[in-house]
Design a protein around this motif. Structure first.
Motif, PDB file in Angstrom:
ATOM      1  N   ASP A   1      60.689  47.829 -29.912  1.00  0.00           N
ATOM      2  CA  ASP A   1      61.362  48.232 -28.680  1.00  0.00           C
ATOM      3  C   ASP A   1      61.551  47.071 -27.709  1.00  0.00           C
ATOM      4  O   ASP A   1      62.619  46.938 -27.104  1.00  0.00           O
ATOM      5  CB  ASP A   1      60.618  49.385 -28.004  1.00  0.00           C
ATOM      6  CG  ASP A   1      60.855  50.716 -28.705  1.00  0.00           C
ATOM      7  OD1 ASP A   1      61.666  50.770 -29.653  1.00  0.00           O
ATOM      8  OD2 ASP A   1      60.219  51.711 -28.301  1.00  0.00           O
ATOM      9  N   VAL A   2      60.541  46.226 -27.559  1.00  0.00           N
ATOM     10  CA  VAL A   2      60.691  45.076 -26.661  1.00  0.00           C
ATOM     11  C   VAL A   2      61.744  44.122 -27.224  1.00  0.00           C
ATOM     12  O   VAL A   2      62.609  43.633 -26.482  1.00  0.00           O
ATOM     13  CB  VAL A   2      59.339  44.372 -26.408  1.00  0.00           C
ATOM     14  CG1 VAL A   2      59.534  43.085 -25.608  1.00  0.00           C
ATOM     15  CG2 VAL A   2      58.367  45.308 -25.690  1.00  0.00           C
ATOM     16  N   ARG A   3      61.704  43.867 -28.522  1.00  0.00           N
ATOM     17  CA  ARG A   3      62.711  42.990 -29.140  1.00  0.00           C
ATOM     18  C   ARG A   3      64.107  43.581 -28.974  1.00  0.00           C
ATOM     19  O   ARG A   3      65.068  42.871 -28.665  1.00  0.00           O
ATOM     20  CB  ARG A   3      62.402  42.768 -30.623  1.00  0.00           C
ATOM     21  CG  ARG A   3      63.404  41.848 -31.332  1.00  0.00           C
ATOM     22  CD  ARG A   3      62.977  41.485 -32.757  1.00  0.00           C
ATOM     23  NE  ARG A   3      62.326  42.539 -33.482  1.00  0.00           N
ATOM     24  CZ  ARG A   3      62.956  43.502 -34.173  1.00  0.00           C
ATOM     25  NH1 ARG A   3      64.265  43.537 -34.211  1.00  0.00           N
ATOM     26  NH2 ARG A   3      62.270  44.418 -34.828  1.00  0.00           N
ATOM     27  N   HIS A   4      64.247  44.885 -29.150  1.00  0.00           N
ATOM     28  CA  HIS A   4      65.537  45.552 -29.029  1.00  0.00           C
ATOM     29  C   HIS A   4      66.101  45.391 -27.610  1.00  0.00           C
ATOM     30  O   HIS A   4      67.294  45.139 -27.436  1.00  0.00           O
ATOM     31  CB  HIS A   4      65.391  47.031 -29.386  1.00  0.00           C
ATOM     32  CG  HIS A   4      66.694  47.741 -29.492  1.00  0.00           C
ATOM     33  ND1 HIS A   4      67.227  48.463 -28.451  1.00  0.00           N
ATOM     34  CD2 HIS A   4      67.590  47.824 -30.506  1.00  0.00           C
ATOM     35  CE1 HIS A   4      68.381  48.964 -28.823  1.00  0.00           C
ATOM     36  NE2 HIS A   4      68.627  48.598 -30.060  1.00  0.00           N
ATOM     37  N   VAL A   5      65.259  45.529 -26.607  1.00  0.00           N
ATOM     38  CA  VAL A   5      65.713  45.339 -25.223  1.00  0.00           C
ATOM     39  C   VAL A   5      66.165  43.892 -25.016  1.00  0.00           C
ATOM     40  O   VAL A   5      67.211  43.650 -24.395  1.00  0.00           O
ATOM     41  CB  VAL A   5      64.619  45.742 -24.211  1.00  0.00           C
ATOM     42  CG1 VAL A   5      65.000  45.320 -22.799  1.00  0.00           C
ATOM     43  CG2 VAL A   5      64.365  47.248 -24.268  1.00  0.00           C
ATOM     44  N   ILE A   6      65.422  42.937 -25.544  1.00  0.00           N
ATOM     45  CA  ILE A   6      65.809  41.523 -25.422  1.00  0.00           C
ATOM     46  C   ILE A   6      67.185  41.299 -26.048  1.00  0.00           C
ATOM     47  O   ILE A   6      68.052  40.648 -25.460  1.00  0.00           O
ATOM     48  CB  ILE A   6      64.752  40.595 -26.057  1.00  0.00           C
ATOM     49  CG1 ILE A   6      63.473  40.626 -25.232  1.00  0.00           C
ATOM     50  CG2 ILE A   6      65.286  39.167 -26.185  1.00  0.00           C
ATOM     51  CD1 ILE A   6      62.273  39.970 -25.909  1.00  0.00           C
ATOM     52  N   VAL A   7      67.398  41.844 -27.228  1.00  0.00           N
ATOM     53  CA  VAL A   7      68.690  41.685 -27.912  1.00  0.00           C
ATOM     54  C   VAL A   7      69.821  42.263 -27.064  1.00  0.00           C
ATOM     55  O   VAL A   7      70.873  41.642 -26.904  1.00  0.00           O
ATOM     56  CB  VAL A   7      68.652  42.334 -29.317  1.00  0.00           C
ATOM     57  CG1 VAL A   7      70.048  42.432 -29.923  1.00  0.00           C
ATOM     58  CG2 VAL A   7      67.726  41.550 -30.238  1.00  0.00           C
ATOM     59  N   GLU A   8      69.617  43.438 -26.498  1.00  0.00           N
ATOM     60  CA  GLU A   8      70.666  44.036 -25.666  1.00  0.00           C
ATOM     61  C   GLU A   8      70.904  43.231 -24.393  1.00  0.00           C
ATOM     62  O   GLU A   8      72.040  43.097 -23.946  1.00  0.00           O
ATOM     63  CB  GLU A   8      70.331  45.490 -25.338  1.00  0.00           C
ATOM     64  CG  GLU A   8      70.527  46.388 -26.538  1.00  0.00           C
ATOM     65  CD  GLU A   8      70.489  47.864 -26.199  1.00  0.00           C
ATOM     66  OE1 GLU A   8      70.108  48.239 -25.060  1.00  0.00           O
ATOM     67  OE2 GLU A   8      70.837  48.652 -27.083  1.00  0.00           O
ATOM     68  N   GLU A   9      69.846  42.688 -23.817  1.00  0.00           N
ATOM     69  CA  GLU A   9      70.015  41.852 -22.622  1.00  0.00           C
ATOM     70  C   GLU A   9      70.792  40.573 -22.981  1.00  0.00           C
ATOM     71  O   GLU A   9      71.603  40.104 -22.193  1.00  0.00           O
ATOM     72  CB  GLU A   9      68.667  41.502 -21.992  1.00  0.00           C
ATOM     73  CG  GLU A   9      67.855  42.697 -21.520  1.00  0.00           C
ATOM     74  CD  GLU A   9      68.403  43.438 -20.315  1.00  0.00           C
ATOM     75  OE1 GLU A   9      69.571  43.225 -19.927  1.00  0.00           O
ATOM     76  OE2 GLU A   9      67.661  44.251 -19.746  1.00  0.00           O
ATOM     77  N   GLN A  10      70.557  40.047 -24.168  1.00  0.00           N
ATOM     78  CA  GLN A  10      71.318  38.880 -24.615  1.00  0.00           C
ATOM     79  C   GLN A  10      72.799  39.237 -24.772  1.00  0.00           C
ATOM     80  O   GLN A  10      73.675  38.425 -24.458  1.00  0.00           O
ATOM     81  CB  GLN A  10      70.736  38.334 -25.922  1.00  0.00           C
ATOM     82  CG  GLN A  10      69.390  37.663 -25.712  1.00  0.00           C
ATOM     83  CD  GLN A  10      68.700  37.280 -27.010  1.00  0.00           C
ATOM     84  OE1 GLN A  10      69.003  37.802 -28.083  1.00  0.00           O
ATOM     85  NE2 GLN A  10      67.747  36.366 -26.908  1.00  0.00           N
ATOM     86  N   GLU A  11      73.080  40.457 -25.235  1.00  0.00           N
ATOM     87  CA  GLU A  11      74.474  40.913 -25.319  1.00  0.00           C
ATOM     88  C   GLU A  11      75.099  40.971 -23.926  1.00  0.00           C
ATOM     89  O   GLU A  11      76.264  40.616 -23.752  1.00  0.00           O
ATOM     90  CB  GLU A  11      74.538  42.288 -25.986  1.00  0.00           C
ATOM     91  CG  GLU A  11      74.210  42.266 -27.460  1.00  0.00           C
ATOM     92  CD  GLU A  11      74.075  43.657 -28.068  1.00  0.00           C
ATOM     93  OE1 GLU A  11      74.307  44.674 -27.364  1.00  0.00           O
ATOM     94  OE2 GLU A  11      73.715  43.739 -29.254  1.00  0.00           O
TER      95      GLU A  11
END
Length: 147
Positions: free
Chosen positions: A126-136
């Motif tokens: 979940d933390v990694r997923h949020v990071i990926v979306e923030e990078q988007e």
């Protein structure tokens, strides 16, 4: 609650407060966009705000259900902006700061995976997923700025 769970709960509550602020900021900024090309920018800001709401849900779930903490109802500082370029630049800076902070949380989860038995994979995902979306979001805002 173990020490690492307590520490992660505190950090994720700070992240939750950042997400609360980001969502409100995006929605408020969307109402200030004017001009010929306003509609696609408004739409994009509202889409990002919806993503931030999903991040809030993820963080609340991790804090309350996985770390046995109490999710914050607080809000981090918001940043005013009026013109389109200033709005996009302000939010781009916020996204980058959030990514940097979330990466510190992610590293802590990785470092302490042995103490997070039965919850590690969900925390990491979940933390990694949020990071990926923030990078988007960084890419989207940079594109809107023409960078």
């Amino acid at each position: 609650m173990t020490e690492i769970k307590n520490e992660l709960s505190i950090l994720l509550n700070q992240a939750l407060e950042l997400e609360h602020a980001a969502r409100i900021q995006y929605l408020a900024h969307a109402e200030l966009i004017k001009g010929v090309n306003a509609e696609p920018i408004i739409e994009r800001l509202k889409e990002i705000a919806a993503d931030e709401a999903k991040h809030e849900d993820k963080f609340r779930n991790l804090i309350g259900n996985y770390l046995n903490g109490e999710p914050s109802m607080g809000i981090a500082k918001t940043h005013k902006a009026k013109k389109t370029k200033e709005i996009l630049t302000t939010n781009l800076t916020g996204e980058k700061e959030a990514i940097d902070f979330y990466k510190t949380i992610y590293k802590k989860v990785i470092e302490h995976q042995d103490k997070l038995q039965y919850i590690y994979e969900t925390l990491e995902h979940d933390v990694r997923h949020v990071i990926v979306e923030e990078q988007e979001h960084v890419v989207e805002l940079s594109t809107l700025l023409g960078e």
